[in-house]
Motif scaffolding. Sequence first.
Motif, PDB file in Angstrom:
ATOM      1  N   PRO A 174       1.147  -1.474   0.016  1.00  0.00           N
ATOM      2  CA  PRO A 174       0.117   0.717   0.063  1.00  0.00           C
ATOM      3  C   PRO A 174       0.901   1.011  -0.203  1.00  0.00           C
ATOM      4  CG  PRO A 174      -0.210  -1.129   2.078  1.00  0.00           C
ATOM      5  CD  PRO A 174       0.819  -2.189   1.305  1.00  0.00           C
ATOM      6  N   ASP A 175       0.076   2.406  -0.663  1.00  0.00           N
ATOM      7  CA  ASP A 175       1.111   3.208  -0.460  1.00  0.00           C
ATOM      8  C   ASP A 175       1.694   3.977   0.549  1.00  0.00           C
ATOM      9  OD1 ASP A 175       0.359   3.227  -3.304  1.00  0.00           O
ATOM     10  OD2 ASP A 175      -0.746   4.600  -3.161  1.00  0.00           O
ATOM     11  N   GLY A 176       0.850   4.097   1.727  1.00  0.00           N
ATOM     12  CA  GLY A 176       0.769   4.252   2.292  1.00  0.00           C
ATOM     13  C   GLY A 176       2.192   4.027   3.535  1.00  0.00           C
ATOM     14  N   ALA A 177       2.503   2.585   3.224  1.00  0.00           N
ATOM     15  CA  ALA A 177       3.587   1.777   3.962  1.00  0.00           C
ATOM     16  C   ALA A 177       4.837   2.294   3.379  1.00  0.00           C
ATOM     17  CB  ALA A 177       3.202   0.801   3.822  1.00  0.00           C
ATOM     18  N   HIS A 178       5.330   3.532   3.190  1.00  0.00           N
ATOM     19  CA  HIS A 178       6.847   3.224   3.050  1.00  0.00           C
ATOM     20  C   HIS A 178       7.296   3.968   3.910  1.00  0.00           C
ATOM     21  CE1 HIS A 178       5.427   3.673  -1.467  1.00  0.00           C
ATOM     22  NE2 HIS A 178       4.988   2.361  -1.386  1.00  0.00           N
ATOM     23  N   ASP A 179       7.322   4.745   5.073  1.00  0.00           N
ATOM     24  CA  ASP A 179       8.209   5.132   6.135  1.00  0.00           C
ATOM     25  C   ASP A 179       8.177   3.729   7.363  1.00  0.00           C
ATOM     26  OD1 ASP A 179       6.115   6.228   5.206  1.00  0.00           O
ATOM     27  OD2 ASP A 179       5.646   7.277   7.149  1.00  0.00           O
TER      28      ASP A 179
ATOM     29  N   GLU B  51      -2.003   2.406   6.621  1.00  0.00           N
ATOM     30  CA  GLU B  51      -1.382   3.216   5.707  1.00  0.00           C
ATOM     31  C   GLU B  51      -1.502   2.767   4.178  1.00  0.00           C
ATOM     32  OE1 GLU B  51      -0.545   0.700   8.680  1.00  0.00           O
ATOM     33  OE2 GLU B  51      -0.072  -1.664   6.888  1.00  0.00           O
ATOM     34  N   TYR B  52      -3.151   1.820   3.777  1.00  0.00           N
ATOM     35  CA  TYR B  52      -3.654   1.705   2.917  1.00  0.00           C
ATOM     36  C   TYR B  52      -4.141   2.797   2.085  1.00  0.00           C
ATOM     37  CZ  TYR B  52      -2.382  -3.317   2.960  1.00  0.00           C
ATOM     38  OH  TYR B  52      -1.524  -4.384   3.025  1.00  0.00           O
ATOM     39  N   PHE B 349       7.316   9.652  -5.671  1.00  0.00           N
ATOM     40  CA  PHE B 349       5.784   9.733  -6.048  1.00  0.00           C
ATOM     41  C   PHE B 349       5.678  12.433  -6.597  1.00  0.00           C
ATOM     42  CE2 PHE B 349       5.222   5.993  -3.901  1.00  0.00           C
ATOM     43  CZ  PHE B 349       3.306   5.708  -4.923  1.00  0.00           C
ATOM     44  N   PHE B 354      -1.431  10.563   1.425  1.00  0.00           N
ATOM     45  CA  PHE B 354      -2.242   9.347   2.640  1.00  0.00           C
ATOM     46  C   PHE B 354      -2.839  10.159   3.757  1.00  0.00           C
ATOM     47  CE2 PHE B 354       2.355   8.155   1.313  1.00  0.00           C
ATOM     48  CZ  PHE B 354       1.987   7.396  -0.712  1.00  0.00           C
ATOM     49  N   LYS B 356      -2.554   8.547   6.118  1.00  0.00           N
ATOM     50  CA  LYS B 356      -1.400   9.087   7.886  1.00  0.00           C
ATOM     51  C   LYS B 356      -1.145  10.248   8.351  1.00  0.00           C
ATOM     52  CE  LYS B 356       2.124   5.543   8.463  1.00  0.00           C
ATOM     53  NZ  LYS B 356       2.767   4.189   7.881  1.00  0.00           N
TER      54      LYS B 356
END
Lengths: 199, 558
Positions: A174-179, B51-52, B349, B354, B356
């Motif tokens: 998922p895009d947000g999991a990078h950190d 995070e998703y 990107f 996000f 987040k």
Amino acid sequence: MSRRPAKGDYIETDTGNKVSRKAVLVGTQNIMLGGKTVIQPEVMIRGDLVRTAQAQPPSGGSAAPPNTTAVAIGRYCFLARTVLLRPPGRIYKGVFTYMPLRIGDHVFIGQGTVVQAASIGNHVYIGKGCVINEFAIIKDYVKVLDGTIVPANMVIPSFSIVAGKPGRVVGELPDGAHDEFELRDLYKTVGNNPQPAAA
Amino acid sequence: MSLSTPYTYIQCPCSDQTVLSSGNALSDPEEDERTFDPKAPRSNYSLYPLEYLLYCEDCQQIRCPRCVTEESVTYYCPNCLFEVPSSNLRSEGNRCTRSCYQCPVCIGPLQVGAIQPTTDANLLPTQYQTNPTGGPYALFCQYCNWTSTEIGIEFDRPSGIYNQLSKINNGGKPKLTLRDVKDRRKDNPDEPPVPDDQVDADLQFAHLKAFYQSRLSETNTSIRGLPLHDGLGFSSPAALTRIMSLYTGRGHQGRLQQGPADIMREALGTNDGLKIANLDESKEIKKLINGGWDATASLEQRKEQTEPIRFEDQLRPIAYLLRSKRSKRCPACRHIISKPEAKVTSTRFKIRLFAKSYIPTITIRPLNPTATPAPVTYRPMVQEEAPLKPHQPYHFVVTFKNPLFDNIKVTLASPNATPGRFSSRVTVLCPQFEVDANTDMWDDALKDDEKDRSRKADEGPEVGKIWEKGRNWVSIVLEVIPASLRIDQQPKKGNEKIDTSPLKSGEDILEIPMFVRMEWEADTQADMDGPASKDKEAREKRELAYWCVLGVGRISQE
């Protein structure tokens, strides 16, 4: 008589590497650590498996010293217990030679995993009990789940989740999991003066 | 998603039917009364780890992978990492046309190698050199040792495998292509068409495509459409109206001024792409009797093949399916909320919003952990918490970390009893609090956590007070009394019939639904326009509310 301070479990270098005294590093002169890397007990790094066949320098002058790096590890890497890093070997121009194993920054390698990859990018998580076979290439932001066997010569593109025997891409990160791949906090939890593990 | 506890999932509002129907959920008084049930079968589809989730700044709403619309930015081969232009994609399909193949038996990558050792007989097959005089070549799987020689396929050159493979059938015989058939017909026009058993899927498709192209161009010149095979695809409005007029030809005759022959001839012979199903399976049965189970391909293997096959010797190497990089749009306002860089090797990107970085990260941990922390040399091993004992109060520390540069006011609401059969009691000790802004990272480093660590360990949690506080985070305490999982101990509620079915999977996990409402004052968007509006200093009040689920732990079954 001055008593020397009690030795910790780790050797902490100037660049912030924390290497367990119980880790087995063979051929240390061929192992490059980028700094802030944690090496847990019973880890083995085969720096002795160095490239034997040297690429011929294009011009006649051979002033440059031969490149003898066998294992290069970036910053903030974490090698959990009993990890084995072994440079891959193959026949090159008729002679068997080892090739360097390169690991980027923020790479976590789980317990009992054997790595023989050609290169591992930045921000890679490899679970426990995995085998990364010879000349596999793992790009940035990849998660290898526990127990995966990555076949030889496999290329794993960025943002993949890999699992299975043989390993295959089972999902996309998922895009947000990078950190989440940042290993700075994990680095602090290990060493001679460790912080408590983060909640 | 692993079920290791504790965890936090957040509900995307897109699954909320009432929002869609009424437009505004908050206007409906009944809506406020409803509690979200994380165990409801529907909930599975709307709960995501933080995070998703993405966040649309214009709608100020959470967006999940299920509700965003995706657009491909780049197509590339996951093996050779070469970008494939979309024009190639249309003409050559969605597989890599270089030499990237997967093993049809084990799905591992295939390598090209020479079959005959050229220099050293002791070498492993895969380590043969690509000697220009050496050959023939074959594909080798280094995982299961399958080679393409097993299906009788060898190559003359080590490169351009895709083109070579498209000309060979299993067994080494050349594959009949449309061009071969045409040439043959040209030389010898009276020859009967190719027998059906020689027509494979590729040839049949080529025939069909040619047939329909000619049909369309003949009958539908008046519709002024592009040929079906290229261009817009089915989703474009032009193609859609064309297809609609194709299928409802009579109904639209008024609009189509020149009435074309609206009945199209269908394929009639082999040359039109018609292939009669072969119902005589005696050959296959004979093969089954001889080869037995081992000769058949497994379901997984067959699934990956492009042609329907049954036997292992019919398997063909699988060209790598292309992968794509995709940008994501908000379903409501169509703004792009995530856009990767087009380059294949880039991991950056251009746009990424996000969730987040807009809503607080919620983490949960037990106040008095039962598991001892792992010894340093064994880290990062995590010790499993013991299962929760029923009817015994447990305290959990829930931490909210604010990613915004403004203070946020958080209001929590959670049902006193969790929904579902085994209803545990939940009390949020401090349901309303403020979390400071996410200021400069260095402040944190300098002050560290000394700020509110003064709390003594033996001091218990107090009602209405926050537990701990840091630069941009606040911890509160949640009290939970787990319910008993025994069916016979369930309290009777009026006349309601008690469900006495055995424990379902996942029912022993204590999940707490919690409604989070956050309020903050943000700078209005206007002051981005320039210095003219700078003096306004207008602050805009914003709020965001959503359901989340805290997975607390397993209840022990005693």
